[in-house]
Design an enzyme around this catalytic site. Structure first.
Site, PDB file in Angstrom:
ATOM      1  N   SER A 119     102.834 -58.170 -42.012  1.00  0.00           N
ATOM      2  CA  SER A 119     102.665 -58.698 -40.824  1.00  0.00           C
ATOM      3  C   SER A 119     103.609 -59.648 -40.868  1.00  0.00           C
ATOM      4  O   SER A 119     104.083 -60.506 -39.758  1.00  0.00           O
ATOM      5  CB  SER A 119     101.616 -58.872 -40.268  1.00  0.00           C
ATOM      6  OG  SER A 119     100.652 -57.832 -40.977  1.00  0.00           O
ATOM      7  N   HIS A 140     106.250 -51.712 -38.845  1.00  0.00           N
ATOM      8  CA  HIS A 140     104.961 -52.910 -38.456  1.00  0.00           C
ATOM      9  C   HIS A 140     103.848 -52.094 -37.166  1.00  0.00           C
ATOM     10  O   HIS A 140     104.299 -52.647 -36.489  1.00  0.00           O
ATOM     11  CB  HIS A 140     105.959 -54.164 -38.180  1.00  0.00           C
ATOM     12  CG  HIS A 140     104.749 -54.887 -38.162  1.00  0.00           C
ATOM     13  ND1 HIS A 140     104.572 -56.064 -37.108  1.00  0.00           N
ATOM     14  CD2 HIS A 140     103.777 -55.143 -38.350  1.00  0.00           C
ATOM     15  CE1 HIS A 140     103.092 -57.144 -37.221  1.00  0.00           C
ATOM     16  NE2 HIS A 140     102.170 -56.424 -38.214  1.00  0.00           N
ATOM     17  N   GLU A 152     106.513 -52.325 -34.699  1.00  0.00           N
ATOM     18  CA  GLU A 152     108.629 -53.524 -34.117  1.00  0.00           C
ATOM     19  C   GLU A 152     109.409 -52.906 -35.444  1.00  0.00           C
ATOM     20  O   GLU A 152     108.745 -52.499 -37.060  1.00  0.00           O
ATOM     21  CB  GLU A 152     107.463 -55.040 -34.629  1.00  0.00           C
ATOM     22  CG  GLU A 152     107.160 -56.278 -33.444  1.00  0.00           C
ATOM     23  CD  GLU A 152     107.243 -57.130 -34.391  1.00  0.00           C
ATOM     24  OE1 GLU A 152     105.932 -57.370 -35.385  1.00  0.00           O
ATOM     25  OE2 GLU A 152     107.526 -58.284 -33.662  1.00  0.00           O
ATOM     26  N   ASN A 190     103.416 -61.179 -34.485  1.00  0.00           N
ATOM     27  CA  ASN A 190     102.844 -62.679 -35.197  1.00  0.00           C
ATOM     28  C   ASN A 190     103.067 -63.971 -34.996  1.00  0.00           C
ATOM     29  O   ASN A 190     102.385 -64.759 -35.199  1.00  0.00           O
ATOM     30  CB  ASN A 190     102.515 -62.190 -36.187  1.00  0.00           C
ATOM     31  CG  ASN A 190     101.331 -61.046 -36.924  1.00  0.00           C
ATOM     32  OD1 ASN A 190     100.277 -60.976 -36.233  1.00  0.00           O
ATOM     33  ND2 ASN A 190     101.756 -59.764 -37.018  1.00  0.00           N
TER      34      ASN A 190
HETATM   35  P1  NAD Z   1      92.870 -54.197 -45.811  1.00  0.00           P
HETATM   36  O1  NAD Z   1      92.493 -55.296 -46.504  1.00  0.00           O
HETATM   37  O2  NAD Z   1      92.436 -53.160 -44.583  1.00  0.00           O
HETATM   38  O3  NAD Z   1      93.909 -52.797 -46.381  1.00  0.00           O
HETATM   39  C1  NAD Z   1      94.692 -53.199 -47.805  1.00  0.00           C
HETATM   40  C2  NAD Z   1      94.442 -51.818 -49.025  1.00  0.00           C
HETATM   41  O4  NAD Z   1      95.060 -51.036 -49.914  1.00  0.00           O
HETATM   42  C3  NAD Z   1      93.045 -51.365 -49.341  1.00  0.00           C
HETATM   43  O5  NAD Z   1      92.210 -50.720 -49.597  1.00  0.00           O
HETATM   44  C4  NAD Z   1      93.397 -51.931 -51.200  1.00  0.00           C
HETATM   45  O6  NAD Z   1      92.401 -51.284 -51.744  1.00  0.00           O
HETATM   46  C5  NAD Z   1      94.670 -51.662 -50.640  1.00  0.00           C
HETATM   47  N1  NAD Z   1      95.907 -51.965 -51.825  1.00  0.00           N
HETATM   48  C6  NAD Z   1      96.323 -52.627 -52.731  1.00  0.00           C
HETATM   49  N2  NAD Z   1      96.283 -53.223 -53.481  1.00  0.00           N
HETATM   50  C7  NAD Z   1      97.043 -51.821 -53.732  1.00  0.00           C
HETATM   51  C8  NAD Z   1      98.052 -50.926 -54.770  1.00  0.00           C
HETATM   52  N3  NAD Z   1      98.503 -51.752 -55.715  1.00  0.00           N
HETATM   53  N4  NAD Z   1      98.301 -50.309 -54.747  1.00  0.00           N
HETATM   54  C9  NAD Z   1      97.358 -48.925 -53.226  1.00  0.00           C
HETATM   55  N5  NAD Z   1      96.830 -49.804 -52.587  1.00  0.00           N
HETATM   56  C10 NAD Z   1      96.659 -51.010 -52.902  1.00  0.00           C
HETATM   57  O7  NAD Z   1      94.337 -54.907 -45.447  1.00  0.00           O
HETATM   58  P2  NAD Z   1      94.757 -53.675 -43.584  1.00  0.00           P
HETATM   59  O8  NAD Z   1      94.610 -55.246 -42.597  1.00  0.00           O
HETATM   60  O9  NAD Z   1      95.153 -52.518 -43.718  1.00  0.00           O
HETATM   61  O10 NAD Z   1      96.831 -54.668 -43.859  1.00  0.00           O
HETATM   62  C11 NAD Z   1      97.904 -53.946 -44.503  1.00  0.00           C
HETATM   63  C12 NAD Z   1      98.811 -53.905 -44.513  1.00  0.00           C
HETATM   64  O11 NAD Z   1      98.926 -53.711 -43.087  1.00  0.00           O
HETATM   65  C13 NAD Z   1      99.213 -55.836 -44.247  1.00  0.00           C
HETATM   66  O12 NAD Z   1     100.368 -56.057 -45.621  1.00  0.00           O
HETATM   67  C14 NAD Z   1      98.980 -55.895 -43.180  1.00  0.00           C
HETATM   68  O13 NAD Z   1      99.617 -57.524 -43.129  1.00  0.00           O
HETATM   69  C15 NAD Z   1      99.659 -55.135 -42.761  1.00  0.00           C
HETATM   70  N6  NAD Z   1      98.640 -55.151 -41.056  1.00  0.00           N
HETATM   71  C16 NAD Z   1      98.057 -55.419 -40.820  1.00  0.00           C
HETATM   72  C17 NAD Z   1      97.429 -55.849 -39.252  1.00  0.00           C
HETATM   73  C18 NAD Z   1      96.201 -55.995 -39.174  1.00  0.00           C
HETATM   74  O14 NAD Z   1      95.778 -56.276 -38.023  1.00  0.00           O
HETATM   75  N7  NAD Z   1      94.820 -55.859 -40.257  1.00  0.00           N
HETATM   76  C19 NAD Z   1      98.138 -55.202 -38.577  1.00  0.00           C
HETATM   77  C20 NAD Z   1      99.636 -55.368 -38.768  1.00  0.00           C
HETATM   78  C21 NAD Z   1      99.746 -54.484 -40.057  1.00  0.00           C
END
Ligand code: NAD
Length: 291
Positions: A119, A140, A152, A190
């Site tokens: 993000s 993104h 994005e 963001n």
């Molecule tokens: P989340 O906390 O729900 O999930 C993260 C996952 O990554 C977990 O299941 C964890 O076990 C896994 N993980 C951690 N280390 C790892 C590794 N070394 N190898 C494989 N898996 C691993 O987080 P999320 O909300 O799904 O966010 C994930 C990404 O998406 C981030 O970069 C975030 O910025 C981006 N993002 C989030 C949103 C949102 O609204 N939450 C929106 C757009 C983008």
């Protein structure tokens, strides 16, 4: 280059949605996490979300079965070696993402495109630590992925045109709309959204309004479908804090100072919906404000 196999790293809130839309669009998906429980929960959620699409007539039952059969789960990153495109969507921490790319790169084919669903973190910096900065970009998605129309696309300094075009074609095949952003902290969505959420937390912190009055004001006063605190809980407060820190560090302007109350909630492990508690408590029948 035609993309057929897609690797998705991280089976959290975003990873499950990405695996869902990719498999529904016909791609073979190799779905990785370090945690088997996260993969199991993600697969159950994809099944349930696809079932909802079937009941609404948006997806054929046979297409659902086909899509689910195209997703393979794995705890081992080298299993993503045969993918044409990898979308990293693990925890929003630069060291985590860097370690994933370091472990993954030796197993990839030369043509494989690497992307991150980050993000906020610099695409150019993530790319520079791989063997293929020209084949690296930001991909993104918005949350929830199956519903939100926007993707994005962020080019790093070194990203080449064929890589951009290949990713653009994937967005089109998903039936989504791409908007391009330059690689500056938190990109477009963001950069605009998070300071608003952070300001809502300051408004709560300073006692200007309660959780209910802040969310009601923004929903009924500005026609936002969700209040900013409800939205923060939906995104994940750890992710919101990480993005504010990237804006603060990357743009060196005090207007991006993360609110201490946001930090406090993260310290408590109250990360929003995903942990059952954030600005609202989700453990009962209906969400209850925590302040
Ligand atoms: P989340 O906390 O729900 O999930 C993260 C996952 O990554 C977990 O299941 C964890 O076990 C896994 N993980 C951690 N280390 C790892 C590794 N070394 N190898 C494989 N898996 C691993 O987080 P999320 O909300 O799904 O966010 C994930 C990404 O998406 C981030 O970069 C975030 O910025 C981006 N993002 C989030 C949103 C949102 O609204 N939450 C929106 C757009 C983008």
């Amino acid at each position: 280059m035609e993309i057929k196999r897609v690797g998705v790293v991280g089976a959290g809130q975003m990873g499950n949605g990405i695996a869902h839309v990719m498999s529904a669009a016909g791609y073979e998906v190799m779905f990785n996490d370090i945690n088997q429980d996260a993969l199991d929960k993600a697969m159950a959620l994809i099944d349930a979300n696809m079932e909802r699409q079937v009941s609404k007539g948006k997806l054929d039952a046979a297409d659902k079965a086909g899509a689910l059969s195209r997703i393979q789960t794995t705890l081992s990153l080298p299993d993503l070696g045969a993918c044409d495109l990898v979308i990293e969507s693990a925890t929003e921490r630069e060291t985590v993402k860097q370690a994933i790319f370091e472990d993954l790169v030796p197993h990839l084919q030369p043509h494989t495109i690497l992307t991150s669903n980050t993000s906020s973190i610099s695409i150019t910096r993530l790319a520079s630590r791989t063997d293929r900065p020209e084949k690296f970009m930001g991909f993104h998605f918005m949350n929830p992925v199956p519903i939100m129309q926007l993707v994005e696309l962020i080019r790093g300094i070194a990203t080449d045109q064929p890589t951009f075009e290949a990713c653009y074609a994937v967005v089109e095949k998903l039936g989504k709309t791409a908007a391009t952003s330059e690689d500056f902290p938190a990109f477009i969505v963001n950069r605009i959204l998070m300071p608003m959420i952070n300001e809502a937390v300051y408004t709560l912190y300073e006692g200007v309004g309660s959780v209910t009055s802040i969310d009601t004001s923004m929903k009924l006063g500005t026609n936002h479908p969700m209040g900013p605190l409800e939205l923060a809980d939906f995104i994940g407060l750890d992710t919101c804090l990480a993005i504010m820190n990237v804006l603060h560090d990357g743009l060196a302007d005090t207007k991006y100072r993360p609110c201490p109350l946001l930090t406090k909630y993260v310290e408590a492990g109250w990360l929003g919906r995903k942990t059952g508690r954030g600005f609202y408590d989700y453990r009962g029948e209906a969400p209850v404000p925590t302040r």
